[in-house]
Design an enzyme around this catalytic site. Structure first.
Site, short mmCIF file in Angstrom:
data_model
loop_
_atom_site.label_atom_id
_atom_site.label_comp_id
_atom_site.label_asym_id
_atom_site.label_seq_id
_atom_site.Cartn_x
_atom_site.Cartn_y
_atom_site.Cartn_z
N HIS A 129 4.83 -2.66 -4.62
CA HIS A 129 3.37 -2.62 -4.60
C HIS A 129 2.81 -2.70 -3.17
O HIS A 129 1.67 -2.29 -2.93
CB HIS A 129 2.76 -3.70 -5.50
CG HIS A 129 2.88 -5.10 -4.99
ND1 HIS A 129 3.75 -6.03 -5.54
CD2 HIS A 129 2.24 -5.76 -3.99
CE1 HIS A 129 3.63 -7.18 -4.91
NE2 HIS A 129 2.71 -7.04 -3.97
N ASP A 161 8.99 -3.06 -9.55
CA ASP A 161 8.22 -3.48 -8.38
C ASP A 161 9.13 -3.81 -7.20
O ASP A 161 8.90 -4.77 -6.47
CB ASP A 161 7.32 -4.68 -8.71
CG ASP A 161 6.25 -4.89 -7.64
OD1 ASP A 161 5.98 -3.96 -6.85
OD2 ASP A 161 5.70 -6.01 -7.56
N SER A 236 4.55 -11.44 -0.70
CA SER A 236 5.18 -10.40 -1.52
C SER A 236 6.41 -9.82 -0.85
O SER A 236 6.36 -9.43 0.32
CB SER A 236 4.20 -9.26 -1.78
OG SER A 236 3.46 -9.48 -2.93
#
Length: 286
Positions: A129, A161, A236
């Protein structure tokens, strides 16, 4: 006092608890159930939890970083519990293998996150992402020593992801060891390492709160490792490691209330999924 701005505000889909219906309501809150008429409805409170991907998107304020000039520790610092020696060692081993990732930039969309070396061929694992929010633009990796490289995107797997990048051999990153499949246990101490709010090399500590937690990100449902280690925008793609410095997951999302950052409920893609996806991507992309 200094405030760091322009780090992006995370946005994301709803957290769907396994105990709730797809619309976020529990049995006590379902139309026609006859339960809890007109009173406080726990299902609505739980539905207020949103899971957001924790890459930082440029162009908005993600949060303020306040630096004290007095040099006097505040109450939190004075009462902090001692850190186990093994976690200190785990942090020392992990930080050199973790990088900051910038996708896109220039005049287009951009997003920042983290990543880590997975083998001695300079392959890096990160979240897909981050690349998606970067609009498919170039990807730059910044090493712990400040060196920057334009990274090759070896491959992407949006369903899980995950994405794999590659930097030149001159980067010299040390791969992080991976935990054995099925070895992660609820209650064991873990560290989240990455670049929250652009602060590279940040380490936060917590425990494994739950395993096989079902969360929904975008159109995909994930089985995640839940942790209370502080995770924020920019984390992330960074590793969640155990006290031996082994990666148990890739930090991917947090639950928030009204978008207000970490509330102690974070989610990581389990290492079993990470290794399987990385092997597949590398095998296809070289």
């Amino acid at each position: 006092m200094a405030v760091q701005t322009g780090l992006g505000e995370p946005r994301g889909p709803w957290f769907i608890s396994p105990e709730l219906d797809p619309d976020g309501r529990g049995w006590w809150d379902a139309p026609g159930s006859g339960r809890d008429p007109g009173g406080w409805r726990p299902g609505r409170l739980v539905a207020a939890l949103a899971v957001v991907a924790v890459s930082a998107v440029s162009g908005a304020l993600a949060g303020g970083v306040v630096a004290s000039q007095s040099g006097t520790p505040g109450p939190a610092a004075a009462s902090a519990a001692p850190v186990p020696a093994e976690l200190v060692t785990a942090a020392e081993r992990t930080v050199p293998g973790v990088v900051s990732v910038l996708a896109g930039g220039a005049n287009g969309a951009s997003a920042t996150g983290s990543g880590f070396a997975i083998d001695d061929q300079q392959h890096l694992v990160t979240n897909d992402h981050i690349l998606a929010k970067g609009g498919g633009g170039p990807v730059t990796v910044e090493l712990p020593d400040g060196r920057r490289y334009e990274a090759e995107v070896v491959g992407r797997e949006p369903r899980s992801d995950l994405a794999v990048l590659k930097v030149p051999p001159s980067a010299g990153l040390s791969p992080l060891p991976l935990a054995k499949p099925g070895a992660t246990r609820v209650g064991e101490p873990v560290l989240a390492v990455g670049s929250p709010l652009g602060l590279s090399g940040t380490v936060t500590a917590g425990i494994v709160s739950a395993l096989d937690r079902q969360v929904r990100l975008g159109n995909n449902r994930h089985s995640a490792v839940q942790t209370d280690a502080s995770i924020n925008p920019g984390n992330s793609g960074g590793p969640l490691v155990n006290a031996r410095g082994e990666v148990v997951g890739v930090n991917t999302a947090i639950a928030t209330i009204d978008g207000n950052g970490s509330i102690g409920i974070g989610f990581a893609i389990p290492i079993e999924q990470v290794q399987q996806s990385a092997d597949t991507i590398i095998g296809k992309g070289g």
